[in-house]
Design a protein around this motif. Structure first.
Motif, mmCIF file in Angstrom:
data_model
loop_
_atom_site.group_PDB
_atom_site.id
_atom_site.type_symbol
_atom_site.label_atom_id
_atom_site.label_comp_id
_atom_site.label_asym_id
_atom_site.label_seq_id
_atom_site.Cartn_x
_atom_site.Cartn_y
_atom_site.Cartn_z
ATOM 1 N N HIS A 146 0.847 -1.196 0.000
ATOM 2 C CA HIS A 146 0.000 0.000 0.000
ATOM 3 C C HIS A 146 0.878 1.240 0.000
ATOM 4 O O HIS A 146 1.951 1.253 0.607
ATOM 5 N N ILE A 147 0.404 2.295 -0.643
ATOM 6 C CA ILE A 147 1.118 3.575 -0.628
ATOM 7 C C ILE A 147 1.238 4.041 0.820
ATOM 8 O O ILE A 147 0.290 3.945 1.602
ATOM 9 N N CYS A 148 2.390 4.561 1.168
ATOM 10 C CA CYS A 148 2.630 5.039 2.533
ATOM 11 C C CYS A 148 1.650 6.164 2.877
ATOM 12 O O CYS A 148 1.524 7.130 2.120
ATOM 13 N N PRO A 149 0.968 6.060 4.015
ATOM 14 C CA PRO A 149 0.001 7.094 4.399
ATOM 15 C C PRO A 149 0.660 8.410 4.822
ATOM 16 O O PRO A 149 0.020 9.448 4.808
ATOM 17 N N GLU A 150 1.937 8.372 5.157
ATOM 18 C CA GLU A 150 2.638 9.572 5.623
ATOM 19 C C GLU A 150 3.169 10.411 4.458
ATOM 20 O O GLU A 150 2.895 11.600 4.355
ATOM 21 N N CYS A 151 3.936 9.778 3.551
ATOM 22 C CA CYS A 151 4.575 10.533 2.458
ATOM 23 C C CYS A 151 3.821 10.396 1.135
ATOM 24 O O CYS A 151 4.189 11.034 0.148
ATOM 25 N N HIS A 152 2.805 9.564 1.112
ATOM 26 C CA HIS A 152 1.980 9.335 -0.089
ATOM 27 C C HIS A 152 2.827 8.889 -1.275
ATOM 28 O O HIS A 152 2.599 9.303 -2.409
ATOM 29 N N GLY A 153 3.830 8.051 -0.997
ATOM 30 C CA GLY A 153 4.665 7.486 -2.050
ATOM 31 C C GLY A 153 5.858 8.336 -2.447
ATOM 32 O O GLY A 153 6.661 7.929 -3.285
ATOM 33 N N LYS A 154 6.016 9.508 -1.856
ATOM 34 C CA LYS A 154 7.103 10.422 -2.240
ATOM 35 C C LYS A 154 8.437 10.067 -1.577
ATOM 36 O O LYS A 154 9.461 10.630 -1.917
#
Length: 166
Positions: A146-154
């Motif tokens: 899942h895409i990281c909830p903190e950095c949103h994949g950045k």
């Protein structure tokens, strides 16, 4: 003071602390725990490490029997026909409410009273606590990325992402 190394996800100073700079995380996936909702719990519809075999005398059987009694469902009912709140309790637990677990052994029988943490929560906890690569691999069979909830994949920490030029 900002240094160029802070702007790299390969460096611990700049990497998102939640995903360690990967941009995604492995999370327990209920659809991988219950891949065939046409099966019942008794038929092996739950394919999670430590929770799949309710036909033998195991702790998982004790929990499932207590859950079935408390929430009024049958272990022989196809999972697709169980109410949503029952599936929620199976996945995420009783939220502190204690269940009465009955057990019978060669030297006697008894009743334990304790809350149920839920299969998804149990797998997440065991995944982060284990030192065993084999156990980690086994639990990963019930996880998806899942895409990281903190950095949103950045991949960078929020303080670094807040810096703009111009």
């Amino acid at each position: 003071e900002l240094t160029p190394r802070m702007f790299s996800f390969n460096n611990p100073y700049g990497a998102c602390p939640t995903c360690t700079g990967l941009g995604s995380q492995l999370k327990v996936d209920p659809d991988l725990i219950i891949p065939n909702k046409n099966l019942s719990i008794y038929e092996g519809g739950i394919l999670a490490s430590g929770w799949g075999n309710v036909r033998n005398d195991s702790i998982s059987r004790m929990y499932f029997e207590a859950l079935a009694k408390r929430y009024r469902f049958k272990l022989t009912t196809p999972i697709k026909d169980l109410p949503k709140d029952v599936i929620d309790v199976i996945m995420y637990g009783t939220r502190g409410e204690k269940l009465k677990l009955s057990y019978e052994r060669a030297n006697g029988f008894g009743v334990l009273s304790q809350p149920f943490e839920g299969i998804a929560n149990n797998l997440e906890r065991r995944y982060h606590e284990t030192q065993s690569a084999a156990m980690r691999y086994e639990i990963e069979q019930c996880m998806s990325e899942h895409i990281c909830p903190e950095c949103h994949g950045k991949r960078l920490r929020k303080e670094v992402l807040a810096v703009t030029v111009g």
